[in-house]
Design an enzyme around this catalytic site. Structure first.
Site, PDB file in Angstrom:
ATOM      1  N   TYR A 119      43.290  53.288  33.587  1.00 11.80           N
ATOM      2  CA  TYR A 119      43.795  53.259  32.217  1.00 11.80           C
ATOM      3  C   TYR A 119      43.772  54.675  31.625  1.00 11.80           C
ATOM      4  CZ  TYR A 119      43.760  48.334  33.158  1.00 11.80           C
ATOM      5  OH  TYR A 119      44.022  47.113  33.752  1.00 11.80           O
ATOM      6  N   PRO A 129      32.746  43.431  31.248  1.00 18.67           N
ATOM      7  CA  PRO A 129      33.913  43.138  30.402  1.00 18.67           C
ATOM      8  C   PRO A 129      35.016  42.481  31.217  1.00 18.67           C
ATOM      9  CG  PRO A 129      33.801  45.490  30.919  1.00 18.67           C
ATOM     10  CD  PRO A 129      32.537  44.877  31.433  1.00 18.67           C
ATOM     11  N   ARG A 154      33.128  38.283  38.197  1.00 17.49           N
ATOM     12  CA  ARG A 154      33.617  37.025  38.775  1.00 17.49           C
ATOM     13  C   ARG A 154      32.514  36.012  39.030  1.00 17.49           C
ATOM     14  NH1 ARG A 154      37.002  40.330  43.138  1.00 17.49           N
ATOM     15  NH2 ARG A 154      35.109  41.569  42.858  1.00 17.49           N
TER      16      ARG A 154
HETATM   17  C1  LIG Z   1      39.058  38.185  34.851  1.00 22.24           C
HETATM   18  C2  LIG Z   1      38.654  39.636  34.944  1.00 22.24           C
HETATM   19  C3  LIG Z   1      38.952  40.480  33.896  1.00 22.24           C
HETATM   20  C4  LIG Z   1      38.540  41.827  33.930  1.00 22.24           C
HETATM   21  N1  LIG Z   1      38.738  42.637  32.842  1.00 22.24           N
HETATM   22  C5  LIG Z   1      38.136  43.846  32.785  1.00 22.24           C
HETATM   23  C6  LIG Z   1      38.101  44.584  31.582  1.00 22.24           C
HETATM   24  O1  LIG Z   1      38.527  44.128  30.522  1.00 22.24           O
HETATM   25  N2  LIG Z   1      37.538  45.824  31.623  1.00 22.24           N
HETATM   26  C7  LIG Z   1      36.985  46.334  32.762  1.00 22.24           C
HETATM   27  O2  LIG Z   1      36.490  47.464  32.747  1.00 22.24           O
HETATM   28  N3  LIG Z   1      36.970  45.624  33.905  1.00 22.24           N
HETATM   29  C8  LIG Z   1      37.506  44.385  33.936  1.00 22.24           C
HETATM   30  N4  LIG Z   1      37.410  43.634  35.076  1.00 22.24           N
HETATM   31  C9  LIG Z   1      36.630  44.159  36.192  1.00 22.24           C
HETATM   32  C10 LIG Z   1      35.196  43.639  36.121  1.00 22.24           C
HETATM   33  O3  LIG Z   1      34.539  44.049  34.932  1.00 22.24           O
HETATM   34  C11 LIG Z   1      34.380  44.093  37.343  1.00 22.24           C
HETATM   35  O4  LIG Z   1      34.243  45.487  37.305  1.00 22.24           O
HETATM   36  C12 LIG Z   1      35.022  43.692  38.662  1.00 22.24           C
HETATM   37  O5  LIG Z   1      35.516  42.358  38.611  1.00 22.24           O
HETATM   38  C13 LIG Z   1      34.024  43.800  39.810  1.00 22.24           C
HETATM   39  O6  LIG Z   1      32.869  43.029  39.536  1.00 22.24           O
HETATM   40  P1  LIG Z   1      32.649  41.560  40.185  1.00 22.24           P
HETATM   41  O7  LIG Z   1      32.697  41.734  41.685  1.00 22.24           O
HETATM   42  O8  LIG Z   1      31.289  41.142  39.676  1.00 22.24           O
HETATM   43  O9  LIG Z   1      33.751  40.678  39.702  1.00 22.24           O
HETATM   44  C14 LIG Z   1      37.866  42.318  35.070  1.00 22.24           C
HETATM   45  C15 LIG Z   1      37.628  41.447  36.147  1.00 22.24           C
HETATM   46  C16 LIG Z   1      37.992  40.126  36.089  1.00 22.24           C
HETATM   47  C17 LIG Z   1      37.663  39.226  37.247  1.00 22.24           C
END
Ligand SMILES: Cc1cc2nc3c(=O)[nH]c(=O)nc-3n(C[C@H](O)[C@H](O)[C@H](O)COP(=O)(O)O)c2cc1C
Length: 371
Positions: free
Chosen positions: A183, A23, A325
């Site tokens: 949250y 998400p 990301r």
């Molecule tokens: C643009 C963006 C928006 C995010 N929004 C949410 C969100 O709505 N809910 C959530 O649980 N995590 C959110 N995250 C965290 C990601 O879901 C994820 O857990 C975190 O980026 C680590 O994963 P990654 O290394 O693949 O980016 C967000 C991350 C990014 C980069």
């Protein structure tokens, strides 16, 4: 056969592979309603070849939004706007669609990250009074939230239930309850944010009580043949904070109530956190939840390489991975992973002709001709 591209199930929801789009808040809604940005954003991610796309943190009430531009599902207008987006996505992609239901608690009333992410003071545009388990601000110097009373907690239970009912009407395939990243529900779990002295604070059983009640009302409001699961921060990365032992205990309690999976993240409750970042840095937490709880477990966090994702699933550390990301950076990540690992992926027929010469069997059912 790769493990990453083996089918997988969350409850009764069949997923074509073990790659999930995490998400991601877009801070691009109008009074909670999705618009053209969501159509473009979710539309292109729906063509990624991942098995499930989890829609961003979707607020169950206006005051539960992180920013004034958060997506929400608390009004008929919000529901109608999402129906339009989902109809377009569904017309062109078989991807399963999950939705993360959220309440930001004391982290509500913020600016978008690209505007600095700071708290917006009450009374300024985009600013409103926030609620939390206790009247303790997220960071020193911030306006404190209002500690929730019984009526405030009942409203939040009702808001989650109503949003889950709307999600069901929208045909959402599964609901993820956001209990991570500092949250509201995480605020109840963590002794750093929860300083209550009633049945909802103190012991771990008391701190888990409200998040578990929210799980129960969402589970009751969402169709029994569709899964509900939770995203949890496995640790606060701070001494005296929420930790992995609590995460295992919470996951067991959720499992007993019919939770279908655990999505294991970390951090977010305090600016004092000291996160040890590195490739797959949260995977060991997922591995403990999977080993000790036995629910389908999703690992997330700096998973960027196909071989890395394959090793996590093949090694039994998690049942699936979610990417945020890396998926924005490369929305065809699952195609490239399938190519690298010698697997196959579903691609839209409009794009079949893009199949590279060296990967003649990459797209499932692909064929094309011309005269
Ligand atoms: C643009 C963006 C928006 C995010 N929004 C949410 C969100 O709505 N809910 C959530 O649980 N995590 C959110 N995250 C965290 C990601 O879901 C994820 O857990 C975190 O980026 C680590 O994963 P990654 O290394 O693949 O980016 C967000 C991350 C990014 C980069």
């Amino acid at each position: 056969m790769t493990h990453l591209f083996e089918p997988f199930e969350i409850g009764a929801l069949a997923l074509a592979n073990r790659i999930i789009v995490a998400p991601m808040c877009q801070y691009s809604a109008d009074e909670g309603s999705a618009g053209d940005w969501h159509l473009i954003h979710l539309g292109h991610l729906a063509l990624s070849g991942a098995s499930m796309l989890i829609i961003e943190a979707t607020a169950v009430s206006a005051e539960g939004r992180i920013t004034a531009a958060d997506l929400g599902l608390y009004s008929d207008a919000n529901e109608a706007a999402l129906a339009r987006v989902l109809a377009a996505v569904r017309a062109h992609s078989p991807i399963a669609i999950g939705m993360q239901l959220a309440h930001a608690g004391r982290k509500a009333s913020s600016r978008a990250p690209w505007q600095g992410g700071a708290q917006v003071p009450i009374g300024q545009p985009g600013g409103w009074p926030t609620v939390a388990p206790s009247a303790v601000p997220h960071a020193p110097g911030e306006q404190p939230p209002v500690g929730l009373d019984a009526a405030g907690m009942q409203k939040i239970r009702d808001d989650f239930a109503r949003a889950a009912t709307r999600a069901a009407r929208l045909g959402i395939d599964g609901v993820e309850i956001h209990a991570a990243h500092g949250y509201l529900l995480h605020q109840f779990l963590s002794p750093i944010a929860n300083q209550r002295d009633d049945a909802y604070g103190g012991s771990i059983e008391n701190r888990m009580r409200f998040p578990l009640e929210i799980f129960d009302v969402v589970r009751a409001a969402f169709p029994p043949d569709r899964p509900v699961w939770a995203r949890i921060s496995a640790t606060d990365w701070l001494p005296g904070g929420w930790d992995i032992d609590g995460t295992v205990a919470l996951s067991r309690a959720l499992k007993a109530r019919g939770c279908a999976a655990i999505h294991v993240s970390s951090g977010g409750v305090s600016p004092q956190q000291k996160i040890q970042l590195g490739p797959g840095y949260q995977v060991p937490f997922a591995a403990r939840v999977k080993a000790e709880v036995g629910l389908p477990t999703i690992a997330v966090g700096l998973i960027t390489e196909p071989e890395q994702a394959e090793a996590i699933v093949a090694g039994g550390e998690a049942d699936a991975v979610s990417l945020a990301r890396a998926m924005l950076y490369d929305p065809r990540w699952p195609w490239h992973a399938a190519a690298a690992l010698g697997a196959r992926v579903v691609a839209p027929h409009q794009y079949w002709r893009s199949q590279p010469r060296q990967y003649k069997d990459l797209f499932e059912n692909a064929s094309f001709g011309a005269r």
